[in-house]
Design a protein around this motif. Structure first.
Motif, short mmCIF file in Angstrom:
data_model
loop_
_atom_site.label_atom_id
_atom_site.label_comp_id
_atom_site.label_asym_id
_atom_site.label_seq_id
_atom_site.Cartn_x
_atom_site.Cartn_y
_atom_site.Cartn_z
N GLU A 77 0.36 5.42 -4.25
CA GLU A 77 -1.15 6.16 -3.34
C GLU A 77 -1.10 5.99 -2.00
OE1 GLU A 77 -4.03 8.39 -5.08
OE2 GLU A 77 -2.67 7.12 -6.42
N ARG A 78 -1.17 7.20 -1.41
CA ARG A 78 -1.29 6.91 0.28
C ARG A 78 -2.47 6.73 0.59
NH1 ARG A 78 3.48 7.47 2.44
NH2 ARG A 78 2.51 7.72 4.42
N PHE A 79 -2.72 6.21 1.77
CA PHE A 79 -3.67 6.08 2.51
C PHE A 79 -3.81 6.43 4.02
CE2 PHE A 79 -4.34 3.31 -0.91
CZ PHE A 79 -5.69 3.15 -1.36
N TYR A 80 -4.76 6.43 4.79
CA TYR A 80 -4.70 7.06 6.00
C TYR A 80 -3.57 6.29 7.02
CZ TYR A 80 -5.65 9.20 10.41
OH TYR A 80 -5.77 10.08 11.63
N ASP A 81 -3.48 4.92 6.86
CA ASP A 81 -2.78 3.94 7.72
C ASP A 81 -1.68 3.23 6.73
OD1 ASP A 81 -4.62 2.52 6.64
OD2 ASP A 81 -4.95 1.49 8.30
N GLY A 82 -1.47 3.68 5.49
CA GLY A 82 -0.60 2.80 4.67
C GLY A 82 -0.41 3.52 3.21
N GLN A 83 0.21 2.63 2.45
CA GLN A 83 0.63 3.10 1.20
C GLN A 83 0.60 2.01 0.25
OE1 GLN A 83 4.65 5.11 0.98
NE2 GLN A 83 4.10 5.90 -0.99
N LEU A 84 -0.05 2.23 -1.08
CA LEU A 84 0.24 1.17 -2.10
C LEU A 84 1.61 0.91 -2.61
CD1 LEU A 84 -1.18 -0.80 -3.91
CD2 LEU A 84 -1.77 0.96 -5.61
N VAL A 85 2.01 -0.15 -2.38
CA VAL A 85 3.53 -0.52 -2.94
C VAL A 85 3.69 -1.01 -4.15
CG1 VAL A 85 5.53 -1.86 -2.34
CG2 VAL A 85 4.10 -0.86 -0.59
N ALA A 86 2.72 -2.04 -4.52
CA ALA A 86 2.79 -2.34 -5.97
C ALA A 86 1.56 -3.26 -6.28
CB ALA A 86 3.79 -3.77 -6.17
N ILE A 87 1.26 -3.26 -7.67
CA ILE A 87 -0.17 -3.80 -8.02
C ILE A 87 0.28 -5.02 -9.05
CG2 ILE A 87 -2.16 -3.61 -9.85
CD1 ILE A 87 -1.68 -0.48 -9.12
N GLU A 88 -0.05 -6.32 -8.44
CA GLU A 88 -0.14 -7.47 -9.37
C GLU A 88 -1.29 -8.08 -9.93
OE1 GLU A 88 1.59 -10.12 -6.50
OE2 GLU A 88 3.23 -9.24 -5.81
N ASP A 89 -1.08 -9.00 -10.47
CA ASP A 89 -2.14 -9.29 -11.55
C ASP A 89 -3.57 -9.64 -10.88
OD1 ASP A 89 -0.38 -9.55 -13.71
OD2 ASP A 89 -0.07 -11.55 -13.41
N SER A 90 -3.44 -10.25 -9.71
CA SER A 90 -4.51 -10.33 -8.80
C SER A 90 -4.82 -9.86 -7.51
CB SER A 90 -4.89 -12.05 -9.08
OG SER A 90 -3.73 -12.74 -8.17
N ARG A 91 -4.01 -9.04 -7.30
CA ARG A 91 -3.88 -8.39 -5.77
C ARG A 91 -3.22 -7.13 -5.72
NH1 ARG A 91 0.16 -12.65 -2.57
NH2 ARG A 91 2.17 -12.31 -3.71
N LEU A 92 -3.31 -6.30 -4.49
CA LEU A 92 -2.49 -5.21 -4.32
C LEU A 92 -1.42 -5.56 -3.32
CD1 LEU A 92 -5.06 -2.45 -4.78
CD2 LEU A 92 -3.83 -3.49 -6.47
N VAL A 93 -0.45 -4.93 -3.09
CA VAL A 93 0.36 -4.95 -2.09
C VAL A 93 0.71 -3.58 -1.25
CG1 VAL A 93 3.06 -5.62 -1.27
CG2 VAL A 93 1.74 -6.91 -3.32
N PHE A 94 0.44 -3.60 -0.21
CA PHE A 94 0.22 -2.49 0.59
C PHE A 94 1.42 -2.53 1.71
CE2 PHE A 94 -3.95 -2.70 -0.97
CZ PHE A 94 -4.09 -1.32 -1.51
N ARG A 95 1.88 -1.30 2.12
CA ARG A 95 2.57 -1.27 3.40
C ARG A 95 1.85 -0.44 4.60
NH1 ARG A 95 7.09 0.95 1.58
NH2 ARG A 95 6.43 2.97 1.88
N ARG A 96 1.51 -1.13 5.48
CA ARG A 96 0.67 -0.96 6.48
C ARG A 96 1.45 -0.01 7.69
NH1 ARG A 96 -4.39 -1.34 9.37
NH2 ARG A 96 -4.99 -3.03 7.56
N GLU A 97 1.11 0.88 8.47
CA GLU A 97 1.86 1.80 9.42
C GLU A 97 1.01 1.86 10.63
OE1 GLU A 97 2.88 5.93 9.30
OE2 GLU A 97 4.97 5.32 9.22
N THR A 98 1.36 1.01 11.69
CA THR A 98 0.70 1.43 13.02
C THR A 98 1.28 2.13 13.94
OG1 THR A 98 0.04 -0.98 12.61
CG2 THR A 98 -0.16 -0.38 15.02
N VAL A 99 1.01 3.05 14.59
CA VAL A 99 1.31 3.93 15.35
C VAL A 99 0.93 3.87 16.63
CG1 VAL A 99 1.46 6.63 15.89
CG2 VAL A 99 1.11 5.76 13.59
N TYR A 100 2.03 3.98 17.70
CA TYR A 100 1.49 3.79 19.22
C TYR A 100 1.53 5.04 19.95
CZ TYR A 100 2.01 -1.19 18.02
OH TYR A 100 2.01 -2.51 17.46
#
Length: 213
Positions: free
Chosen positions: A138-161
Protein backbone atom coordinates in the motif's frame (compact mmCIF):
# COMPACT_ATOMS: atom_id res chain seq x y z
CA UNK A 1 112.66 11.62 -41.49
CA UNK A 2 109.78 9.82 -43.14
CA UNK A 3 109.07 7.94 -39.94
CA UNK A 4 109.04 11.16 -37.94
CA UNK A 5 106.70 12.82 -40.42
CA UNK A 6 104.28 9.90 -40.29
CA UNK A 7 104.22 10.07 -36.50
CA UNK A 8 103.51 13.83 -36.58
CA UNK A 9 100.62 13.42 -39.03
CA UNK A 10 99.23 10.50 -37.05
CA UNK A 11 99.38 12.39 -33.79
CA UNK A 12 97.68 15.40 -35.37
CA UNK A 13 94.96 13.14 -36.77
CA UNK A 14 94.34 11.62 -33.35
CA UNK A 15 94.12 15.08 -31.78
CA UNK A 16 91.57 16.14 -34.39
CA UNK A 17 89.42 13.07 -33.73
CA UNK A 18 89.59 13.69 -29.97
CA UNK A 19 88.54 17.33 -30.41
CA UNK A 20 85.60 16.35 -32.62
CA UNK A 21 84.47 13.69 -30.13
CA UNK A 22 84.76 16.14 -27.25
CA UNK A 23 82.69 18.76 -29.04
CA UNK A 24 80.00 16.16 -29.83
CA UNK A 25 79.83 15.02 -26.20
CA UNK A 26 79.53 18.62 -25.02
CA UNK A 27 76.73 19.33 -27.49
CA UNK A 28 74.89 16.14 -26.44
CA UNK A 29 75.19 16.98 -22.74
CA UNK A 30 74.03 20.55 -23.37
CA UNK A 31 71.02 19.34 -25.37
CA UNK A 32 70.16 16.81 -22.66
CA UNK A 33 70.38 19.47 -19.96
CA UNK A 34 68.10 21.73 -21.98
CA UNK A 35 65.58 18.95 -22.54
CA UNK A 36 65.63 18.01 -18.83
CA UNK A 37 65.09 21.61 -17.86
CA UNK A 38 62.29 21.96 -20.38
CA UNK A 39 60.69 18.71 -19.22
CA UNK A 40 60.86 19.71 -15.58
CA UNK A 41 59.34 23.10 -16.32
CA UNK A 42 56.63 21.42 -18.41
CA UNK A 43 55.85 18.96 -15.64
CA UNK A 44 55.68 21.70 -13.06
CA UNK A 45 53.44 23.74 -15.31
CA UNK A 46 51.21 20.77 -16.07
CA UNK A 47 50.72 19.93 -12.43
CA UNK A 48 50.11 23.56 -11.58
CA UNK A 49 52.22 23.21 -8.44
CA UNK A 50 55.41 24.99 -7.48
CA UNK A 51 58.14 22.31 -7.30
CA UNK A 52 59.76 24.15 -4.41
CA UNK A 53 56.54 24.32 -2.37
CA UNK A 54 55.79 21.53 0.16
CA UNK A 55 53.21 19.00 -0.99
CA UNK A 56 49.66 19.54 0.22
CA UNK A 57 46.97 16.86 -0.21
CA UNK A 58 43.96 17.95 -2.30
CA UNK A 59 40.98 19.16 -0.37
CA UNK A 60 37.80 17.12 -0.52
CA UNK A 61 34.81 19.25 -1.51
CA UNK A 62 31.55 18.06 0.03
CA UNK A 63 28.54 18.92 -2.08
CA UNK A 64 25.63 20.17 -0.03
CA UNK A 65 22.26 18.69 -0.86
CA UNK A 66 19.23 20.88 -1.32
CA UNK A 67 16.64 21.59 1.32
CA UNK A 68 13.91 19.08 2.07
CA UNK A 69 10.67 19.57 0.14
CA UNK A 70 7.78 20.01 2.54
CA UNK A 71 4.50 18.21 1.91
CA UNK A 72 1.38 20.25 1.04
CA UNK A 73 -1.41 20.70 3.54
CA UNK A 74 -3.88 17.88 4.15
CA UNK A 75 -6.62 19.69 2.22
CA UNK A 76 -4.38 20.18 -0.80
CA UNK A 77 -3.43 16.51 -0.74
CA UNK A 78 -7.08 15.46 -0.53
CA UNK A 79 -7.92 17.70 -3.47
CA UNK A 80 -5.06 16.14 -5.44
CA UNK A 81 -6.38 12.67 -4.63
CA UNK A 82 -9.89 13.60 -5.79
CA UNK A 83 -8.51 14.97 -9.06
CA UNK A 84 -6.46 11.80 -9.61
CA UNK A 85 -9.52 9.66 -8.88
CA UNK A 86 -11.66 11.54 -11.43
CA UNK A 87 -8.89 11.29 -14.03
CA UNK A 88 -8.58 7.54 -13.41
CA UNK A 89 -12.33 7.06 -13.76
CA UNK A 90 -12.36 8.96 -17.05
CA UNK A 91 -9.43 6.87 -18.32
CA UNK A 92 -11.14 3.69 -17.05
CA UNK A 93 -8.13 2.61 -15.00
CA UNK A 94 -7.79 1.66 -11.36
CA UNK A 95 -8.17 4.67 -9.09
CA UNK A 96 -5.53 5.36 -6.43
CA UNK A 97 -6.21 4.35 -2.85
CA UNK A 98 -7.24 7.03 -0.34
CA UNK A 99 -4.10 6.32 1.67
CA UNK A 100 -2.00 8.06 -1.01
CA UNK A 101 -3.18 11.38 0.41
CA UNK A 102 -1.77 10.79 3.92
CA UNK A 103 1.70 11.05 5.38
CA UNK A 104 3.19 8.23 7.41
CA UNK A 105 3.25 10.55 10.40
CA UNK A 106 -0.53 11.00 10.10
CA UNK A 107 -1.54 7.36 10.56
CA UNK A 108 -1.81 5.11 13.60
CA UNK A 109 -1.92 1.31 13.63
CA UNK A 110 -5.24 0.31 15.19
CA UNK A 111 -5.14 -3.44 14.65
CA UNK A 112 -3.46 -6.33 12.82
CA UNK A 113 -5.31 -9.42 11.62
CA UNK A 114 -4.87 -12.42 9.35
CA UNK A 115 -7.06 -12.70 6.26
CA UNK A 116 -7.23 -15.09 3.28
CA UNK A 117 -4.98 -12.61 1.47
CA UNK A 118 -2.43 -12.73 4.30
CA UNK A 119 -1.77 -10.21 7.03
CA UNK A 120 -3.84 -7.03 6.99
CA UNK A 121 -3.67 -3.95 9.14
CA UNK A 122 -6.24 -1.40 10.19
CA UNK A 123 -4.88 2.12 10.31
CA UNK A 124 -6.54 5.37 11.28
CA UNK A 125 -5.89 8.62 9.42
CA UNK A 126 -5.73 11.05 12.31
CA UNK A 127 -6.51 14.25 10.34
CA UNK A 128 -9.97 12.99 9.30
CA UNK A 129 -10.53 10.22 11.91
CA UNK A 130 -11.22 7.52 9.32
CA UNK A 131 -9.95 3.92 9.36
CA UNK A 132 -8.67 1.93 6.37
CA UNK A 133 -7.68 -1.70 5.84
CA UNK A 134 -4.27 -1.91 4.17
CA UNK A 135 -2.02 -4.69 2.86
CA UNK A 136 1.72 -4.87 2.06
CA UNK A 137 2.50 -2.72 -0.96
CA UNK A 138 0.00 0.00 0.00
CA UNK A 139 1.31 3.43 -0.98
CA UNK A 140 1.20 6.63 1.04
CA UNK A 141 2.12 10.20 0.16
CA UNK A 142 5.71 9.87 1.42
CA UNK A 143 6.25 6.12 1.59
CA UNK A 144 5.01 2.58 1.14
CA UNK A 145 3.99 -0.30 3.40
CA UNK A 146 6.62 -3.04 3.05
CA UNK A 147 5.61 -5.70 5.59
CA UNK A 148 3.11 -6.44 8.36
CA UNK A 149 4.45 -8.16 11.46
CA UNK A 150 2.69 -9.43 14.57
CA UNK A 151 2.83 -6.14 16.46
CA UNK A 152 4.12 -3.52 14.03
CA UNK A 153 4.19 -2.31 10.43
CA UNK A 154 7.33 -1.79 8.37
CA UNK A 155 7.35 1.20 6.00
CA UNK A 156 9.83 2.59 3.48
CA UNK A 157 9.87 6.38 3.83
CA UNK A 158 10.97 8.58 0.93
CA UNK A 159 12.31 12.10 1.49
CA UNK A 160 12.55 14.44 -1.50
CA UNK A 161 14.98 17.38 -1.69
CA UNK A 162 14.85 20.52 -3.78
CA UNK A 163 17.79 19.40 -5.96
CA UNK A 164 15.90 16.25 -7.00
CA UNK A 165 17.70 13.90 -4.63
CA UNK A 166 15.59 11.20 -2.96
CA UNK A 167 16.53 9.63 0.35
CA UNK A 168 14.92 6.32 1.41
CA UNK A 169 14.81 4.99 4.95
CA UNK A 170 13.00 2.30 6.95
CA UNK A 171 10.37 3.29 9.51
CA UNK A 172 8.54 1.07 12.01
CA UNK A 173 5.08 1.80 13.40
CA UNK A 174 4.00 -0.25 16.43
CA UNK A 175 0.46 -1.25 17.24
CA UNK A 176 -1.31 1.56 19.05
CA UNK A 177 -1.60 0.99 22.77
CA UNK A 178 -5.04 1.08 24.36
CA UNK A 179 -5.74 4.30 26.24
CA UNK A 180 -5.67 3.83 30.02
CA UNK A 181 -8.97 5.66 30.55
CA UNK A 182 -10.71 3.63 27.85
CA UNK A 183 -9.34 0.40 29.22
CA UNK A 184 -10.51 1.26 32.76
CA UNK A 185 -13.97 2.21 31.50
CA UNK A 186 -14.30 -1.01 29.54
CA UNK A 187 -13.18 -3.07 32.53
CA UNK A 188 -15.62 -1.25 34.84
CA UNK A 189 -18.49 -1.85 32.42
CA UNK A 190 -17.71 -5.56 32.25
CA UNK A 191 -17.50 -5.79 36.04
CA UNK A 192 -20.81 -3.96 36.48
CA UNK A 193 -22.49 -6.28 34.01
CA UNK A 194 -21.13 -9.31 35.84
CA UNK A 195 -22.25 -8.04 39.28
CA UNK A 196 -25.79 -7.10 38.18
CA UNK A 197 -28.38 -9.67 39.47
CA UNK A 198 -30.11 -11.76 36.89
CA UNK A 199 -33.69 -10.71 36.12
CA UNK A 200 -36.21 -12.90 37.98
CA UNK A 201 -38.71 -14.69 35.77
CA UNK A 202 -42.26 -13.41 35.95
CA UNK A 203 -44.33 -15.36 38.54
CA UNK A 204 -47.56 -16.86 37.39
CA UNK A 205 -50.68 -16.38 39.56
CA UNK A 206 -52.23 -19.51 41.08
CA UNK A 207 -55.74 -18.03 40.87
CA UNK A 208 -57.80 -19.22 37.94
CA UNK A 209 -58.50 -16.67 35.27
CA UNK A 210 -62.05 -15.21 35.42
CA UNK A 211 -64.41 -16.61 32.88
CA UNK A 212 -65.25 -14.44 29.96
CA UNK A 213 -68.87 -13.43 29.61
Amino acid sequence: MKHTTILKYGFAFLLTIAEVAGCGALQTASAQDKSDAKGSSTRSNRSGRDPFKPYEPPRTIVKKSGSMVLAPSIQERIDQYKAQKVAAMNARVAAPKPTTAFLLSEIQVVGISRTPRGYAAIVEATPIKLAYVIYPGERFYDGQLVAIEDSRLVFRRETVYSDGKRDRSVEMKPLRQVNTVDAFSAAASKQAAADAPAAEPEKKSDKPAPEKP
